[in-house]
Design a protein around this motif. Structure first.
Motif, PDB file in Angstrom:
ATOM      1  N   LEU A 298     -47.256  -8.822  12.402  1.00 19.91           N
ATOM      2  CA  LEU A 298     -46.867  -7.866  11.370  1.00 19.91           C
ATOM      3  C   LEU A 298     -47.970  -6.833  11.185  1.00 19.91           C
ATOM      4  O   LEU A 298     -49.153  -7.136  11.359  1.00 19.91           O
ATOM      5  CB  LEU A 298     -46.620  -8.576  10.035  1.00 19.91           C
ATOM      6  N   LEU A 299     -47.550  -5.625  10.827  1.00 18.29           N
ATOM      7  CA  LEU A 299     -48.499  -4.543  10.550  1.00 18.29           C
ATOM      8  C   LEU A 299     -47.944  -3.727   9.391  1.00 18.29           C
ATOM      9  O   LEU A 299     -46.783  -3.301   9.442  1.00 18.29           O
ATOM     10  CB  LEU A 299     -48.650  -3.647  11.779  1.00 18.29           C
ATOM     11  N   ASP A 300     -48.767  -3.515   8.351  1.00 22.03           N
ATOM     12  CA  ASP A 300     -48.257  -2.697   7.256  1.00 22.03           C
ATOM     13  C   ASP A 300     -48.975  -1.359   7.188  1.00 22.03           C
ATOM     14  O   ASP A 300     -49.910  -1.092   7.949  1.00 22.03           O
ATOM     15  CB  ASP A 300     -48.289  -3.461   5.919  1.00 22.03           C
ATOM     16  N   SER A 301     -48.532  -0.520   6.274  1.00 21.92           N
ATOM     17  CA  SER A 301     -49.031   0.849   6.193  1.00 21.92           C
ATOM     18  C   SER A 301     -50.485   0.918   5.730  1.00 21.92           C
ATOM     19  O   SER A 301     -51.108   1.973   5.834  1.00 21.92           O
ATOM     20  CB  SER A 301     -48.143   1.673   5.256  1.00 21.92           C
ATOM     21  N   ASP A 302     -51.019  -0.190   5.218  1.00 23.85           N
ATOM     22  CA  ASP A 302     -52.439  -0.239   4.860  1.00 23.85           C
ATOM     23  C   ASP A 302     -53.303  -0.719   6.012  1.00 23.85           C
ATOM     24  O   ASP A 302     -54.517  -0.834   5.871  1.00 23.85           O
ATOM     25  CB  ASP A 302     -52.651  -1.164   3.664  1.00 23.85           C
ATOM     26  N   GLY A 303     -52.669  -1.032   7.136  1.00 21.33           N
ATOM     27  CA  GLY A 303     -53.408  -1.504   8.299  1.00 21.33           C
ATOM     28  C   GLY A 303     -53.558  -3.007   8.363  1.00 21.33           C
ATOM     29  O   GLY A 303     -54.213  -3.531   9.276  1.00 21.33           O
ATOM     30  N   TYR A 304     -52.970  -3.699   7.407  1.00 21.88           N
ATOM     31  CA  TYR A 304     -53.045  -5.168   7.410  1.00 21.88           C
ATOM     32  C   TYR A 304     -52.228  -5.721   8.561  1.00 21.88           C
ATOM     33  O   TYR A 304     -51.109  -5.289   8.814  1.00 21.88           O
ATOM     34  CB  TYR A 304     -52.501  -5.693   6.094  1.00 21.88           C
TER      35      TYR A 304
ATOM     36  N   SER B 267     -42.737  -1.720  23.309  1.00 22.59           N
ATOM     37  CA  SER B 267     -42.733  -0.534  22.460  1.00 22.59           C
ATOM     38  C   SER B 267     -41.500  -0.548  21.574  1.00 22.59           C
ATOM     39  O   SER B 267     -40.447  -1.051  21.966  1.00 22.59           O
ATOM     40  CB  SER B 267     -42.719   0.746  23.305  1.00 22.59           C
ATOM     41  N   CYS B 268     -41.641   0.015  20.394  1.00 18.57           N
ATOM     42  CA  CYS B 268     -40.524   0.123  19.469  1.00 18.57           C
ATOM     43  C   CYS B 268     -40.560   1.525  18.868  1.00 18.57           C
ATOM     44  O   CYS B 268     -41.414   1.825  18.030  1.00 18.57           O
ATOM     45  CB  CYS B 268     -40.627  -0.933  18.374  1.00 18.57           C
ATOM     46  N   ALA B 269     -39.654   2.371  19.327  1.00 20.25           N
ATOM     47  CA  ALA B 269     -39.587   3.738  18.832  1.00 20.25           C
ATOM     48  C   ALA B 269     -38.737   3.780  17.567  1.00 20.25           C
ATOM     49  O   ALA B 269     -37.580   3.342  17.577  1.00 20.25           O
ATOM     50  CB  ALA B 269     -38.996   4.648  19.896  1.00 20.25           C
TER      51      ALA B 269
ATOM     52  N   TYR C 237     -46.205  -0.938  18.813  1.00 14.46           N
ATOM     53  CA  TYR C 237     -46.479  -1.601  20.085  1.00 14.46           C
ATOM     54  C   TYR C 237     -46.834  -3.064  19.871  1.00 14.46           C
ATOM     55  O   TYR C 237     -47.318  -3.464  18.811  1.00 14.46           O
ATOM     56  CB  TYR C 237     -47.645  -0.922  20.811  1.00 14.46           C
ATOM     57  N   LEU C 238     -46.611  -3.849  20.915  1.00 14.31           N
ATOM     58  CA  LEU C 238     -47.117  -5.213  20.960  1.00 14.31           C
ATOM     59  C   LEU C 238     -47.698  -5.422  22.344  1.00 14.31           C
ATOM     60  O   LEU C 238     -46.961  -5.492  23.333  1.00 14.31           O
ATOM     61  CB  LEU C 238     -46.009  -6.237  20.681  1.00 14.31           C
TER      62      LEU C 238
ATOM     63  N   THR D  73     -51.644  -8.192  20.400  1.00 11.25           N
ATOM     64  CA  THR D  73     -52.163  -7.188  19.467  1.00 11.25           C
ATOM     65  C   THR D  73     -51.052  -6.237  19.065  1.00 11.25           C
ATOM     66  O   THR D  73     -50.391  -5.650  19.942  1.00 11.25           O
ATOM     67  CB  THR D  73     -53.309  -6.384  20.104  1.00 11.25           C
ATOM     68  N   ILE D  74     -50.866  -6.085  17.773  1.00 11.23           N
ATOM     69  CA  ILE D  74     -49.879  -5.143  17.256  1.00 11.23           C
ATOM     70  C   ILE D  74     -50.592  -3.858  16.862  1.00 11.23           C
ATOM     71  O   ILE D  74     -51.703  -3.880  16.334  1.00 11.23           O
ATOM     72  CB  ILE D  74     -49.111  -5.749  16.054  1.00 11.23           C
ATOM     73  N   SER D  75     -49.952  -2.734  17.164  1.00  9.73           N
ATOM     74  CA  SER D  75     -50.557  -1.449  16.820  1.00  9.73           C
ATOM     75  C   SER D  75     -49.451  -0.415  16.645  1.00  9.73           C
ATOM     76  O   SER D  75     -48.290  -0.664  16.979  1.00  9.73           O
ATOM     77  CB  SER D  75     -51.533  -0.985  17.904  1.00  9.73           C
ATOM     78  N   ARG D  76     -49.850   0.741  16.132  1.00  9.71           N
ATOM     79  CA  ARG D  76     -48.862   1.794  15.880  1.00  9.71           C
ATOM     80  C   ARG D  76     -49.456   3.154  16.200  1.00  9.71           C
ATOM     81  O   ARG D  76     -50.629   3.418  15.893  1.00  9.71           O
ATOM     82  CB  ARG D  76     -48.437   1.773  14.406  1.00  9.71           C
ATOM     83  N   ASP D  77     -48.667   3.991  16.833  1.00 10.35           N
ATOM     84  CA  ASP D  77     -49.032   5.377  17.080  1.00 10.35           C
ATOM     85  C   ASP D  77     -48.212   6.231  16.125  1.00 10.35           C
ATOM     86  O   ASP D  77     -47.013   6.414  16.337  1.00 10.35           O
ATOM     87  CB  ASP D  77     -48.745   5.755  18.538  1.00 10.35           C
TER      88      ASP D  77
END
Length: 121
Positions: free
Chosen positions: A49-55, A20-22, A78-79, A67-71
């Motif tokens: 990598l994950l950008d604000s467009d979901g790429y 996790s990365c807060a 997250y990874l 899997t990279i994701s973001r809440d």
């Protein structure tokens, strides 16, 4: 701007961990966030990598396993790491910055302190 990683540890080959990365202090609309790892004596490498467009983009060595994701509600990246291998052993860092002409930048201004992942065979 502050990034704080957690979730590292020691696991046997084939196991799983979730990092996790807060994030706090930055509210970019157009951003890129990522996970990087480094082994002593080697260059740091981009893992996901994950950008604000979901790429999303993954290193070939972790495709299908990580899997990279973001809440967004928690402002946390997250990874999820599955099927871990000894060669995944490294210190993992999260990083963030604004998109550069619509793409993730080559360099990042904001870094966490890192969290160690050790995978034993």
């Amino acid at each position: 701007e502050k990034l704080v990683e957690s979730g590292g540890g020691s696991v046997q080959s084939g196991g799983s961990l979730r990092l996790s990365c807060a994030a706090s202090g930055y509210t970019y609309i157009d951003y890129c966030e990522g996970w990087f790892r480094q082994v002593p004596g080697k260059q740091r490498e981009a893992v996901a990598l994950l950008d604000s467009d979901g790429y999303t983009n993954y290193a070939d060595s972790v495709k299908g396993r990580f899997t990279i994701s973001r809440d967004n509600a928690k402002n946390t990246l997250y990874l999820q790491m599955n099927s871990l291998k000894p060669e995944d052993t490294a210190k993992y860092y999260c990083a963030a910055d604004r998109l550069y002409f619509g793409s993730c930048p080559a360099r990042y201004n904001y870094w966490g302190q890192g969290t160690q992942v050790t995978v034993s065979s």
